[in-house]
Design an enzyme around this catalytic site. Sequence first.
Site, PDB file in Angstrom:
ATOM      1  N   THR A 122       1.098  -2.257  33.163  1.00  0.00           N
ATOM      2  CA  THR A 122       0.612  -3.065  32.118  1.00  0.00           C
ATOM      3  C   THR A 122       1.529  -4.344  32.020  1.00  0.00           C
ATOM      4  O   THR A 122       1.117  -5.331  31.786  1.00  0.00           O
ATOM      5  CB  THR A 122       0.756  -2.370  30.673  1.00  0.00           C
ATOM      6  OG1 THR A 122      -0.227  -1.532  30.782  1.00  0.00           O
ATOM      7  CG2 THR A 122       0.323  -3.448  29.372  1.00  0.00           C
TER       8      THR A 122
ATOM      9  N   GLU B 214      11.035   5.580  -7.142  1.00  0.00           N
ATOM     10  CA  GLU B 214      11.193   6.032  -8.716  1.00  0.00           C
ATOM     11  C   GLU B 214      12.484   5.212  -9.198  1.00  0.00           C
ATOM     12  O   GLU B 214      12.360   4.853 -10.451  1.00  0.00           O
ATOM     13  CB  GLU B 214      11.504   7.782  -8.615  1.00  0.00           C
ATOM     14  CG  GLU B 214      10.356   8.560  -8.168  1.00  0.00           C
ATOM     15  CD  GLU B 214      10.835   8.966  -6.783  1.00  0.00           C
ATOM     16  OE1 GLU B 214      10.334  10.041  -6.490  1.00  0.00           O
ATOM     17  OE2 GLU B 214      10.949   7.876  -5.978  1.00  0.00           O
TER      18      GLU B 214
END
Length: 371
Positions: free
Chosen positions: A206, A63
């Site tokens: 991983t 704003e």
Amino acid sequence: MPLTNSSPYDSAKDTAWMIRCCELAARAAGHTAPNPLVGSVVVQGNDIVGEGFHPKAGEPHAEIFALKAAGEQAKGATLYVNLEPCNHTGRTPPCSEAIIAAGIRRVVIGMRDPNPTASGGIQVLREAGIEVTAGVEEARARQLNEAFIHRVLHRRPFGILKYAMTLDGKIATTTGHSAWISGSKSRQQVHQLRSRCDAVIVGGNTVRKDNPNLTSHGEGTHNPLRVVMSRQLNLPTVANLWDVSSAPTLVLSQMDADKNVARALRQQSVEVICADELTPEFAMDVLYQRGCMSVLWECGGTLAAEAIAANAVQKIWAFIAPKIIGGRTAPSPIGDLGLERMTAARRLERTELTAVGDDILLQGYFSESVS
């Protein structure tokens, strides 16, 4: 009190300007945590005279940027914002006061702020004689800030589990080879998703098998914090993730883990934190304390199952490739959840299917999720 007020104003225009607010807000995805994504537009008549978005925590709110751009044209204008203007002093002053001081006549809001510390702006604006319309494009506004809402309500980051699998439910061959299951367009979407998340988590397996980078590969302006969960630190001391020049890496482990590996990682500027017991709950607590909102799980099936069981996953991104590889021992995306009857299956709701090149992307939320 219902969010939306009866109003003589053009609802189509309100909708269009609110969509613009959400588009502006999304520009800062991945940068604002722990703050929400917020965009704002100031409209005088039928013209935008000022607009802006919140770029990151500590910077002015949307704003303020919009009002500054509007200048004197803000007097008597309508301000649109996708989240209720804040009414408290944090790193920045209350936006509600700035709106009042600018002479705004009407404020249109997408959704109320779920944070009780910051809420109350609607009431303050109305008490100042400003007309407020709330609930315009609320569903869009809530989806935009689903991670922020979840963090506020549950005091934990919002978890997304991403995986790619073949049509027969495999994430690799029986030998462990997995490059590539999904197509290039799907991988591009994953890179974009990473750029919008605050952290990405993988397990030690991983790292050992794929040696990933876990960056956005230039598909965004942000690389997430890269997190590796490894109970014993049976990790290589040379890996792409230990190069922290492009993005930081955090390794989570246990007190009884290999101290030589921990020392080698710290010497490469990799942060290592050890817990008595390494769990998804511990990982999400650490990331919450660091201000993370969105956490992307890109792990294998064992850790994925642990994360789901711990309610550390709220949303699924599943890429389904039109390929079949078979194999009784070929791994699947989710390990054992201990469920013995179909009635106990974890259901997804609000599912959405999208074609991505030759692949299909299924997105959905676990039914316990609140957003």
